[in-house]
Design an enzyme around this catalytic site. Structure first.
Site, PDB file in Angstrom:
ATOM      1  N   CYS A 170      78.300  38.299  19.719  1.00 57.81           N
ATOM      2  CA  CYS A 170      77.799  38.580  20.845  1.00 57.81           C
ATOM      3  C   CYS A 170      76.230  39.784  20.516  1.00 57.81           C
ATOM      4  O   CYS A 170      75.840  40.808  20.919  1.00 57.81           O
ATOM      5  CB  CYS A 170      77.944  39.949  21.601  1.00 57.81           C
ATOM      6  SG  CYS A 170      80.243  38.698  22.006  1.00 57.81           S
ATOM      7  N   HIS A 311      75.542  47.361  26.553  1.00 56.63           N
ATOM      8  CA  HIS A 311      76.118  45.927  26.637  1.00 56.63           C
ATOM      9  C   HIS A 311      77.232  46.141  27.093  1.00 56.63           C
ATOM     10  O   HIS A 311      77.097  44.907  28.331  1.00 56.63           O
ATOM     11  CB  HIS A 311      77.139  46.157  24.922  1.00 56.63           C
ATOM     12  CG  HIS A 311      77.733  45.138  24.442  1.00 56.63           C
ATOM     13  ND1 HIS A 311      76.582  43.457  24.888  1.00 56.63           N
ATOM     14  CD2 HIS A 311      79.082  44.120  24.812  1.00 56.63           C
ATOM     15  CE1 HIS A 311      77.595  42.429  24.012  1.00 56.63           C
ATOM     16  NE2 HIS A 311      78.499  43.538  23.730  1.00 56.63           N
ATOM     17  N   HIS A 346      78.241  36.555  30.687  1.00 53.66           N
ATOM     18  CA  HIS A 346      77.930  37.434  28.767  1.00 53.66           C
ATOM     19  C   HIS A 346      77.148  36.303  28.414  1.00 53.66           C
ATOM     20  O   HIS A 346      77.864  35.223  28.037  1.00 53.66           O
ATOM     21  CB  HIS A 346      79.043  37.854  28.664  1.00 53.66           C
ATOM     22  CG  HIS A 346      78.683  38.404  27.145  1.00 53.66           C
ATOM     23  ND1 HIS A 346      77.926  38.278  26.700  1.00 53.66           N
ATOM     24  CD2 HIS A 346      80.026  39.321  26.439  1.00 53.66           C
ATOM     25  CE1 HIS A 346      78.457  39.050  25.159  1.00 53.66           C
ATOM     26  NE2 HIS A 346      78.879  39.219  25.107  1.00 53.66           N
TER      27      HIS A 346
END
Length: 417
Positions: A170, A311, A346
């Protein structure tokens, strides 16, 4: 010990072009306006695989476009999905940046991905079992290799200063930008196309993450309200497709061509936890150090940071660790924090690039969108999270955080121009 380098030694680097596609819109400006309007791109998934495999997660954010009609027949035959996305986005980026004339010997490409085209190999196995080896195209390798998205852009733009493909879960999109910045300040390139792309929402990634039981929200009855970063009752992230590219270049190069400069990119740091394959260090030590080093490399102090794009995936352990990391790095400074995954979901390898663009736009427009679904701030998270309404302010410097499975940490420092 070698003395730490600070930003005083580096040439100025600026952002001069952006291109993005998200679950909210097919461009950066519309996505930005909808985020300020508190809109969500998370919806009920209508893909057949949801019912076919009785998946426990039935929500996500698909893109609002396909790329096929924007490419030629030959391009469609030669490109896999990620290459199609990166090619279309790079053309939009180039137009957004003013279609610059550049020395291709001084142009580089750095595009990250997390999952890449792994699912395409699974589909190819299915075809091979059904029809034998003849079902496998001689173009298979070039269509699905992880570096294909970056290579396709590099070939089209004739970039000769390097083509990179960070694969750091990620954090991939953010690391791609960080690596591009490093190459520019080291003098290896004058300009870079950088960012991240990611594949579609598919059954196997949903099943894999869902089997972990602690990372994905199953709040299927309320798609828009499912992802709740920093909230006391958060229960995991939601997939949201995306892709984003930026053009960054030395300020000298940008001014020489009369570019429209959007923001400064001032420093970037990459660290690792060395703690666990899929869990962050709960103390946020090395994540905090990435923030600290990005600030140092920018020639700034912790008190200079006015905004943090977090994040913040909405997991219990991840959000808590990030809160500690931010506090570790910034001490008593309390910048305005935004968690865009509450609205966009995401996008794994692309998300660091998506959120870098959002950070640039926050500095440009001097406003931060509200984090959605934050009702009760976790009492263990001591952050000033923007929620409810957009927050105008005097935002000079900002940090964008990206963290990934494997213990990857990336922090990028941006500045208002």
């Amino acid at each position: 010990m070698t003395e730490l380098v600070t930003g005083k030694a580096f040439p100025y680097v600026v952002v001069t072009g952006i291109a993005m596609t998200t679950a909210l819109a097919t461009d950066a400006e519309t996505t930005w306006k909808l985020l300020l309007d508190r809109q969500s791109g998370i919806r009920t998934l209508d893909d057949p695989f949801v019912e076919e495999f009785d998946l426990p997660v039935r929500i996500g954010g698909h893109l609002l476009e396909e790329f096929d009609h924007q490419l030629t027949r030959i391009e469609l035959r030669r490109m896999g999905y990620l290459q199609r996305m990166s090619t279309v986005l790079s053309r939009r980026l180039w137009e957004n940046a003013g279609s610059p004339e550049v020395d291709t010997n001084r142009l580089m490409v750095s595009i990250g991905t997390g999952l890449g085209s792994a699912e395409e190999l699974v589909f190819s196995y299915d075809d091979m079992r059904a029809r034998g080896m003849k079902a496998v195209s001689p173009l298979t390798v070039q269509k699905y290799m992880p570096n294909g998205a970056a290579a396709a852009v590099g070939l089209e733009r004739h970039a000769k200063a390097g083509v990179m493909t960070p694969v750091s879960a990620c954090a991939s999109g953010a690391e791609a930008i960080a690596r591009a910045w490093q190459q520019i300040v080291l003098g290896e390139a004058d300009a870079a196309i950088c960012g991240g792309v990611e594949t579609r929402i598919e059954a196997v990634p949903i099943a894999g993450f869902a089997q972990m039981r602690i990372v994905m929200s199953t709040n299927n009855d309320d798609p828009a309200g499912a992802c709740r970063p920093f909230d006391r009752d958060r229960d995991g992230f939601v997939f949201g497709e995306g892709g984003a590219l930026l053009l960054i270049e030395t300020e000298e190069h940008a001014k020489a061509r009369g570019a429209n400069i959007l923001a400064r990119i001032m420093g970037a740091s990459i660290t690792s936890d060395g703690f666990h394959m899929v869990a962050p260090d709960p103390n946020g030590e090395r994540a905090g150090h990435a923030i600290t080093r990005a600030i140092q490399l920018a020639g700034l102090a912790p008190g200079d940071i006015d905004h943090v794009n977090a994040h913040a995936t909405g997991t219990q352990v991840g959000d808590l660790a990030e809160g500690r990391a931010i506090n570790n790095a910034l001490g008593g400074n309390r910048p305005a924090v935004y968690a865009p995954k509450s609205a966009l979901g995401h996008s794994v390898g692309a998300v660091g690039a998506v959120e870098s663009i959002l950070t640039v736009l926050a500095l440009r427009d001097q406003v931060i969108p509200p984090t959605l679904n934050l009702v009760n701030l976790d009492p263990e998270i001591d952050l000033d999270v923007v929620a409810g309404e957009p927050r105008p302010g005097n935002y000079r410097y900002a940090i964008n955080n990206s963290f990934g499975f494997g213990g990857h940490n990336v922090a990028i420092a941006f500045g208002r121009y």
